[in-house]
Each structure stands twice: as C-alpha cells, then as structure tokens.
Design a protein around this motif. Sequence first.
Motif, PDB file in Angstrom:
ATOM      1  N   ALA A 153       0.921  -1.379  -0.007  1.00 49.88           N
ATOM      2  CA  ALA A 153      -0.083   0.037  -0.056  1.00 49.88           C
ATOM      3  C   ALA A 153       0.930   1.375  -0.034  1.00 49.88           C
ATOM      4  CB  ALA A 153      -0.995  -0.071   1.143  1.00 49.88           C
ATOM      5  N   LEU A 154       1.908   1.115   1.053  1.00 47.32           N
ATOM      6  CA  LEU A 154       2.667   2.482   0.880  1.00 47.32           C
ATOM      7  C   LEU A 154       3.421   3.014  -0.565  1.00 47.32           C
ATOM      8  CD1 LEU A 154       4.920   1.856   4.225  1.00 47.32           C
ATOM      9  CD2 LEU A 154       2.506   3.192   3.914  1.00 47.32           C
ATOM     10  N   PRO A 155       3.966   2.005  -1.216  1.00 46.40           N
ATOM     11  CA  PRO A 155       4.340   2.619  -2.485  1.00 46.40           C
ATOM     12  C   PRO A 155       3.457   2.936  -3.475  1.00 46.40           C
ATOM     13  CG  PRO A 155       5.137   0.242  -2.376  1.00 46.40           C
ATOM     14  CD  PRO A 155       4.577   0.777  -0.871  1.00 46.40           C
ATOM     15  N   PHE A 156       2.339   2.308  -3.249  1.00 41.10           N
ATOM     16  CA  PHE A 156       1.016   2.406  -4.393  1.00 41.10           C
ATOM     17  C   PHE A 156       0.645   3.807  -4.091  1.00 41.10           C
ATOM     18  CE2 PHE A 156      -3.503   3.011  -5.213  1.00 41.10           C
ATOM     19  CZ  PHE A 156      -3.250   2.614  -6.346  1.00 41.10           C
ATOM     20  N   TYR A 157       0.475   4.364  -2.981  1.00 38.32           N
ATOM     21  CA  TYR A 157      -0.191   5.683  -2.718  1.00 38.32           C
ATOM     22  C   TYR A 157       0.946   6.845  -2.916  1.00 38.32           C
ATOM     23  CZ  TYR A 157      -4.509   3.835  -1.604  1.00 38.32           C
ATOM     24  OH  TYR A 157      -5.674   3.125  -1.633  1.00 38.32           O
ATOM     25  N   ARG A 158       2.125   6.403  -2.959  1.00 36.36           N
ATOM     26  CA  ARG A 158       3.408   7.196  -3.026  1.00 36.36           C
ATOM     27  C   ARG A 158       3.315   7.549  -4.444  1.00 36.36           C
ATOM     28  NH1 ARG A 158       8.544   4.165  -2.164  1.00 36.36           N
ATOM     29  NH2 ARG A 158       7.956   3.351  -4.240  1.00 36.36           N
ATOM     30  N   ASP A 159       3.237   6.359  -5.435  1.00 34.94           N
ATOM     31  CA  ASP A 159       3.433   6.596  -6.886  1.00 34.94           C
ATOM     32  C   ASP A 159       2.476   6.926  -7.717  1.00 34.94           C
ATOM     33  OD1 ASP A 159       6.128   5.576  -6.231  1.00 34.94           O
ATOM     34  OD2 ASP A 159       5.907   3.442  -6.637  1.00 34.94           O
ATOM     35  N   ALA A 160       1.185   6.388  -7.376  1.00 32.83           N
ATOM     36  CA  ALA A 160      -0.256   6.840  -8.079  1.00 32.83           C
ATOM     37  C   ALA A 160      -0.557   8.055  -7.718  1.00 32.83           C
ATOM     38  CB  ALA A 160      -1.254   5.833  -7.704  1.00 32.83           C
ATOM     39  N   PHE A 161      -0.433   8.418  -6.356  1.00 29.26           N
ATOM     40  CA  PHE A 161      -1.277   9.731  -6.072  1.00 29.26           C
ATOM     41  C   PHE A 161      -0.206  10.798  -5.416  1.00 29.26           C
ATOM     42  CE2 PHE A 161      -4.873   6.540  -6.001  1.00 29.26           C
ATOM     43  CZ  PHE A 161      -5.755   7.528  -6.527  1.00 29.26           C
ATOM     44  N   GLY A 162       0.981  10.525  -5.378  1.00 30.77           N
ATOM     45  CA  GLY A 162       2.004  11.339  -5.050  1.00 30.77           C
ATOM     46  C   GLY A 162       2.072  11.589  -3.638  1.00 30.77           C
ATOM     47  N   TRP A 163       1.708  10.753  -2.713  1.00 33.65           N
ATOM     48  CA  TRP A 163       1.826  10.945  -1.334  1.00 33.65           C
ATOM     49  C   TRP A 163       3.203  11.180  -0.787  1.00 33.65           C
ATOM     50  CZ3 TRP A 163      -1.911   7.700   2.344  1.00 33.65           C
ATOM     51  CH2 TRP A 163      -3.218   8.125   1.825  1.00 33.65           C
ATOM     52  N   ASP A 164       3.308  12.237   0.218  1.00 36.73           N
ATOM     53  CA  ASP A 164       4.443  12.225   1.067  1.00 36.73           C
ATOM     54  C   ASP A 164       4.240  11.632   2.322  1.00 36.73           C
ATOM     55  OD1 ASP A 164       6.904  13.037   2.183  1.00 36.73           O
ATOM     56  OD2 ASP A 164       6.341  15.073   2.733  1.00 36.73           O
ATOM     57  N   LEU A 165       5.022  10.450   2.351  1.00 40.49           N
ATOM     58  CA  LEU A 165       4.772   9.457   3.419  1.00 40.49           C
ATOM     59  C   LEU A 165       5.454   9.829   4.814  1.00 40.49           C
ATOM     60  CD1 LEU A 165       4.395   6.055   1.324  1.00 40.49           C
ATOM     61  CD2 LEU A 165       2.436   7.072   2.590  1.00 40.49           C
ATOM     62  N   ALA A 166       4.923   9.597   5.943  1.00 39.69           N
ATOM     63  CA  ALA A 166       5.535   9.663   7.191  1.00 39.69           C
ATOM     64  C   ALA A 166       5.391   8.531   8.117  1.00 39.69           C
ATOM     65  CB  ALA A 166       5.103  11.011   7.818  1.00 39.69           C
ATOM     66  N   THR A 167       6.251   7.837   8.575  1.00 38.55           N
ATOM     67  CA  THR A 167       6.162   6.721   9.511  1.00 38.55           C
ATOM     68  C   THR A 167       5.758   7.149  10.889  1.00 38.55           C
ATOM     69  OG1 THR A 167       7.595   5.476   8.196  1.00 38.55           O
ATOM     70  CG2 THR A 167       6.947   4.618  10.484  1.00 38.55           C
ATOM     71  N   LEU A 168       4.735   6.843  11.398  1.00 39.73           N
ATOM     72  CA  LEU A 168       3.786   7.172  12.735  1.00 39.73           C
ATOM     73  C   LEU A 168       4.485   6.247  13.675  1.00 39.73           C
ATOM     74  CD1 LEU A 168       2.117   9.062  14.320  1.00 39.73           C
ATOM     75  CD2 LEU A 168       0.378   7.710  13.954  1.00 39.73           C
ATOM     76  N   SER A 169       4.367   4.587  13.285  1.00 39.82           N
ATOM     77  CA  SER A 169       4.854   3.769  14.178  1.00 39.82           C
ATOM     78  C   SER A 169       5.304   2.755  13.392  1.00 39.82           C
ATOM     79  CB  SER A 169       3.671   3.335  15.188  1.00 39.82           C
ATOM     80  OG  SER A 169       4.245   2.167  16.047  1.00 39.82           O
ATOM     81  N   ASP A 170       6.282   1.927  13.448  1.00 42.06           N
ATOM     82  CA  ASP A 170       6.773   0.483  12.902  1.00 42.06           C
ATOM     83  C   ASP A 170       7.156  -0.180  13.601  1.00 42.06           C
ATOM     84  OD1 ASP A 170       7.431  -0.768  10.610  1.00 42.06           O
ATOM     85  OD2 ASP A 170       9.317   0.200  10.349  1.00 42.06           O
ATOM     86  N   THR A 171       6.575  -0.737  14.640  1.00 38.52           N
ATOM     87  CA  THR A 171       6.677  -1.926  15.601  1.00 38.52           C
ATOM     88  C   THR A 171       5.882  -3.106  15.131  1.00 38.52           C
ATOM     89  OG1 THR A 171       4.917  -1.524  17.236  1.00 38.52           O
ATOM     90  CG2 THR A 171       7.008  -0.300  17.343  1.00 38.52           C
ATOM     91  N   ASP A 172       6.170  -4.170  15.821  1.00 37.30           N
ATOM     92  CA  ASP A 172       5.265  -5.350  15.499  1.00 37.30           C
ATOM     93  C   ASP A 172       4.082  -5.518  15.888  1.00 37.30           C
ATOM     94  OD1 ASP A 172       7.333  -6.701  14.479  1.00 37.30           O
ATOM     95  OD2 ASP A 172       7.922  -7.693  16.125  1.00 37.30           O
ATOM     96  N   GLU A 173       3.646  -4.619  16.911  1.00 36.47           N
ATOM     97  CA  GLU A 173       2.421  -4.384  17.654  1.00 36.47           C
ATOM     98  C   GLU A 173       1.449  -3.110  16.690  1.00 36.47           C
ATOM     99  OE1 GLU A 173       5.171  -3.966  19.383  1.00 36.47           O
ATOM    100  OE2 GLU A 173       5.052  -5.991  20.090  1.00 36.47           O
ATOM    101  N   PHE A 174       2.082  -2.358  16.172  1.00 35.82           N
ATOM    102  CA  PHE A 174       1.401  -1.054  15.521  1.00 35.82           C
ATOM    103  C   PHE A 174       2.447  -0.605  14.317  1.00 35.82           C
ATOM    104  CE2 PHE A 174      -0.241   3.302  15.745  1.00 35.82           C
ATOM    105  CZ  PHE A 174      -1.606   3.002  14.977  1.00 35.82           C
ATOM    106  N   ARG A 175       1.954  -0.791  13.119  1.00 42.17           N
ATOM    107  CA  ARG A 175       2.407  -0.439  12.182  1.00 42.17           C
ATOM    108  C   ARG A 175       1.408   0.689  11.305  1.00 42.17           C
ATOM    109  NH1 ARG A 175       4.492  -4.276   7.910  1.00 42.17           N
ATOM    110  NH2 ARG A 175       6.130  -2.856   7.437  1.00 42.17           N
ATOM    111  N   TYR A 176       1.853   2.112  11.435  1.00 38.64           N
ATOM    112  CA  TYR A 176       1.064   3.083  10.724  1.00 38.64           C
ATOM    113  C   TYR A 176       2.013   4.071   9.912  1.00 38.64           C
ATOM    114  CZ  TYR A 176      -3.355   5.758  10.867  1.00 38.64           C
ATOM    115  OH  TYR A 176      -4.675   6.298  10.323  1.00 38.64           O
ATOM    116  N   SER A 177       1.303   4.629   8.904  1.00 40.26           N
ATOM    117  CA  SER A 177       1.874   5.717   8.320  1.00 40.26           C
ATOM    118  C   SER A 177       0.826   6.859   7.922  1.00 40.26           C
ATOM    119  CB  SER A 177       2.563   5.240   6.992  1.00 40.26           C
ATOM    120  OG  SER A 177       3.694   4.578   7.130  1.00 40.26           O
ATOM    121  N   THR A 178       1.305   7.906   7.572  1.00 41.63           N
ATOM    122  CA  THR A 178       0.357   8.941   7.236  1.00 41.63           C
ATOM    123  C   THR A 178       0.800   9.500   5.834  1.00 41.63           C
ATOM    124  OG1 THR A 178       1.502  10.696   8.354  1.00 41.63           O
ATOM    125  CG2 THR A 178      -0.158   9.628   9.687  1.00 41.63           C
TER     126      THR A 178
END
Length: 258
Positions: A153-178
Amino acid sequence: MPTRESAPLGAPCWIDLQSSDIDRAAEFYDALFGWTHEASAEEYGGYVMFHSGGKPVAGAMPGQPGNPYVNVWTTYLATADADATAEAVPKAGGQVMMEPMTVPQQGRMAMFLDASGGVVGAWQPAEHKGFGVIGETGTPAWFELVSKNYDAALPFYRDAFGWDLATLSDTDEFRYSTGKFGGEDLAGIFDASKALPDEVPSHWQVFVQVDDTDAAIARVRELGGAVLTQPWDTEYGRMAQVADPNGARFMISGPVAA
C-alpha cells in the motif's frame, strides 16, 4: 467553521455512500450529525448531497442492481487529471475498476483497486470541488486505509497519488503511516494484516467528528444503527465503529472522556 475551497492533490477530497435504501440512510445521517440533504437532478442518477452548515460534506447514491458493492462508504482522492491517474495506477501495482468518466459540469471520476486490495476513488474537480469543510463537529475528520498488505500500500499511494509518506509507528504491534500534504497529515495507512479476518478485504474507512462519542453511539442505536465496537480512548480521541441502519460502516471520533 473553516471552509475548504479545494483539497491538496492526492489527499481525500470526498466521500460517498452506495446505499440499498437511500431514503433511510439520509434520514439517519441527518438526524445523527445534523446534516441536511438535497437530491440532484435526474441526470445524476438519484445522487444525494449532504451538507453541514450549508457546506458539502458527503454524497450518497442508490446501489445498483446486481452490484455487491453496496452499503459502503468510498473515499475519493483529489487528482488534476483522472486519466493520468488511471495510467499510473497499474504501474503502481493497482487495477482500474472503473475507467475515468465525466459527471456533467461537476468533474471527472474513476475507481481503482489499490495494490493491497482496497477500493479507492479519484476525483478531478470542475464545479464540484469536494468537501466544503472538514475536521469540525459533524463533518469528516480523518480517512484511513485499513490494509492487509501494508508494504504494498505504501509505495502504491506514493507512486499513484504522489503521497509524501511519514512513519508514525513501525513496531510489530502497530505499523502506521500518514500521508502528508503541505506538511499536514490528512490520511493514514494502518497495517491490519493481523487484525482483519480472512474474509474482510483491505478497505478505506472514514471518521466523523462528534462532540461526545458515547452520546453519539447512543444516538446511533436510537436511530436504528448498530454499534460494532465499544468506544476506546487513544491519544487522538475517543473512537468507536458503528453502522447505519443499512449496514454501512464508519467511525466516530470525539474527545477523550473526562
């Protein structure tokens, strides 16, 4: 109540509902959020526009016979060129579900399946610019892809819609980007690979802002809707998942209870 003239390119700009009973749905949302609704001309196929404080906030349309995609809210992302976006989507790992089409005078739209299996729309505005207001009581406030394939999902929205992605959390329990637009977080992608049942695909969900989450879910029950999760507190507010009387799911978000 701040108005919004247009959405940043790539950001959520509109939501609408495919409903099996549009009259019942309109009555529910008007009563729950204080919206007013207005039917469009016949050429728009029974499309209904919802307003909050006189500003457009959402739409709804009758579900089409034989279409299983009903009683579902769809999120649309802003594009300057729906045809160019439709060309970019397959290159980014997605699929074109509905080729770009013109809505007379209003704009141009298309529907896609993203690389993680979530349905998302694109809107190229003409007269209809999208949300007139967001982030206020009774209006859409947040938009989130609940994804079963976060890494796709992350590269899709970056490449198709030009999103500037920021990682909010990247743990085994909770992975979330904005997705950041002009430095502002306007949408999120949640890794739900461990949370969603096998039969539930990736999907976008919308959060509507309220003053009191517990009072709002009590009102949902009174109006014939369903409370799907009990409210829980987060650092971003008190949330609950609910459904309208026809089964369309959405999120409610309000201040953390004192």
